[in-house]
Design an enzyme around this catalytic site. Structure first.
Site, PDB file in Angstrom:
ATOM      1  N   LYS A 151       0.929  -1.260   0.003  1.00 18.45           N
ATOM      2  CA  LYS A 151      -0.189  -0.054   0.111  1.00 18.45           C
ATOM      3  C   LYS A 151       0.728   1.163   0.152  1.00 18.45           C
ATOM      4  CE  LYS A 151      -0.489  -0.232   5.326  1.00 18.45           C
ATOM      5  NZ  LYS A 151      -0.597  -0.701   6.162  1.00 18.45           N
ATOM      6  N   TYR A 199      14.695  30.431   7.403  1.00 20.15           N
ATOM      7  CA  TYR A 199      12.967  30.921   7.924  1.00 20.15           C
ATOM      8  C   TYR A 199      13.663  30.674   9.957  1.00 20.15           C
ATOM      9  CZ  TYR A 199      11.583  30.193   3.109  1.00 20.15           C
ATOM     10  OH  TYR A 199      11.358  30.351   1.692  1.00 20.15           O
TER      11      TYR A 199
HETATM   12  C1  LIG Z   1       0.123  -1.646   6.794  1.00 12.94           C
HETATM   13  C2  LIG Z   1      -1.243  -2.779   7.389  1.00 12.94           C
HETATM   14  C3  LIG Z   1      -0.348  -3.908   7.725  1.00 12.94           C
HETATM   15  C4  LIG Z   1       1.131  -4.017   7.411  1.00 12.94           C
HETATM   16  O1  LIG Z   1       2.247  -3.757   8.964  1.00 12.94           O
HETATM   17  P1  LIG Z   1       3.058  -3.887   8.923  1.00 12.94           P
HETATM   18  O2  LIG Z   1       3.608  -3.183  10.328  1.00 12.94           O
HETATM   19  O3  LIG Z   1       4.194  -3.036   8.108  1.00 12.94           O
HETATM   20  O4  LIG Z   1       3.617  -5.256   8.755  1.00 12.94           O
HETATM   21  C5  LIG Z   1      -1.275  -4.698   7.618  1.00 12.94           C
HETATM   22  N1  LIG Z   1      -2.184  -5.100   7.754  1.00 12.94           N
HETATM   23  C6  LIG Z   1      -2.998  -4.013   7.849  1.00 12.94           C
HETATM   24  C7  LIG Z   1      -4.417  -4.018   7.894  1.00 12.94           C
HETATM   25  C8  LIG Z   1      -2.316  -3.187   7.202  1.00 12.94           C
HETATM   26  O5  LIG Z   1      -2.993  -1.547   7.245  1.00 12.94           O
END
Ligand SMILES: *Cc1c(COP(=O)(O)O)cnc(C)c1O
Length: 408
Positions: free
Chosen positions: A44, A277
């Site tokens: 993702k 800044y």
């Molecule tokens: C992002 C996510 C994962 C992966 O989590 P990690 O800690 O990066 O391994 C697994 N399951 C769901 C539902 C997620 O949203």
């Protein structure tokens, strides 16, 4: 996201080098720690900033057999890019989502409540083919998922739809709240809740292909959580889910992303000179300043102003004053590297450079956020020591097109 047409040695403003051999090694580490379970590579958010398509392919080459995304659009894009013979699951839906497209693309879709079940069943009827549905249980995270009190109704309605041939219940799943905190009592409670909700569904006749609850920290440290499948995200990118669990090396992981930039300017300034800044930094005496041409638009967190570390000429330097949209400054204490010299913001750490965790500490956040937010303006440059065996890194447009063609 941009992929550069130049080799990684080119003097680009900034680049995020992505080490695909490291990613594959991390997949193998997760597989070894979760032997007996299949591995879902969670890609993702553009593979946590590393590039979804390239990382998905590398993960599959190393033995992952599922891909996971948050949104259906992310999953549909992977299918459209040619990843056809792999299960892809997506879990973040809102009413009116692209259910029919998901069914036609053979995605596994997550359902947490009746509204979603009814929408996917309607789409399956319209599409004339069954949907692959995974029912999500809220075993204690208190985010997505179906509450235990609503589970019987969801399972019953899903079974009715399955008997009508409109869906196939392919999975039962849940997600941890505190798997990255060793010994946290919620972990055992969630496992108990998950077993109960799975037992209820199976007792009513659900025959899931996969039951799963483990994310990276659980995959790495909690064998009792592995069930049929582990969903690994951050571990694949070689970042420790939490410093409490250990460093990447202690967990058998190797960081995949190295973020570097070329110095845009090195100049002498007198003592008492305000920097950036707000003048939150003032030079202590005659010194040299270097301009690092990346900023918060590139995902370098402004919260790390005055604190973010950079390796320049073998020495750690610290962001002097505010990190701006496109650039920030480090005080080189009189050193005089040429403009164009390399500044490494983070990487695996074996050249002495800071790590994503160091930036997370400087910004008061987690390393997940550091790598994921590296912006689209930073080209990803893919390197693959194993595949290229010392030849040029695979970063040119031609190699990319060839690789794309092979997926058919
Ligand atoms: C992002 C996510 C994962 C992966 O989590 P990690 O800690 O990066 O391994 C697994 N399951 C769901 C539902 C997620 O949203």
């Amino acid at each position: 996201m941009t992929e550069t047409a130049s080799p990684p040695s080119a003097p680009l403003r900034a680049r995020a080098e992505i080490d695909l051999a490291a990613l594959r090694a991390n997949v193998r580490t997760v597989r070894a720690k979760a032997s007996g379970a299949a591995v879902m590579a969670v890609v993702k958010s553009d593979a946590y900033g590393h590039g979804a398509l390239r990382c998905a392919r590398a993960a599959l080459a190393a033995g992952a057999t599922w891909l996971g995304t948050a949104t259906p659009e992310e999953a549909l894009a992977l299918r459209a890019a040619g990843l056809r013979d792999v299960r892809i699951m997506c879990w973040l839906w809102v009413p009116g989502g692209p259910w029919r497209e998901a069914i036609e693309a053979d995605l596994d879709v997550s359902v947490s409540g009746l509204w979603a079940l009814r929408e996917v069943v309607g789409a399956a009827r319209a599409a004339g083919r069954p949907a692959r549905v995974q029912l999500k249980a809220d075993t204690g995270l208190g985010r997505g998922g179906c509450q235990p009190g609503d589970w019987a109704e969801l399972v019953a309605e899903a079974l009715n739809a399955e008997r009508e041939g409109l869906i196939r219940i392919t999975g039962l799943w849940s997600h941890f709240a505190c798997a990255d905190e060793p010994g946290h009592p919620s972990v055992a409670a969630q496992l108990t809740g998950f077993r109960e909700m799975v037992a209820h569904a199976e007792g009513r006749g659900v025959r899931p292909e996969v039951r799963h609850i483990a994310n990276s920290p659980a995959a790495l440290t909690l064998p009792e959580s592995h069930f049929d499948l582990v969903r690994a995200g951050i571990a694949l990118y070689g970042v420790s889910p939490s410093p409490e669990l250990g460093t990447p090396a202690e967990l058998g992981l190797r960081p995949v992303m190295t973020l570097s930039a070329s110095l845009a300017l090195v100049k002498h300034v007198p003592g008492g000179h305000g920097v950036s800044y707000g003048h939150h930094y003032t030079t202590a005496g005659d010194t040299t300043l270097a301009l690092i041409p990346v900023g918060y638009a590139d995902g370098v967190p402004r919260q790390a102003s005055g604190a973010g570390p950079v390796l320049v000429g073998g020495k750690w330097r610290t962001a002097a004053g505010r990190i701006a949209m496109d650039q920030f400054v480090v005080d080189l204490g009189g050193d005089e590297p040429e403009a164009g010299a390399e500044a490494v913001l983070f990487g695996p750490g074996d050249r002495g450079e800071p790590t994503a965790q160091d930036w997370a500490n400087a910004a008061g956040t987690i390393a997940y956020e550091i790598v994921t937010r590296i912006g689209a303006r930073v080209p990803r440059v893919y390197v693959d020591a194993e595949a290229d065996a010392g030849a040029d890194a695979e970063a040119d447009a031609g190699a990319e097109a060839d690789a794309d063609g092979q997926d058919g």
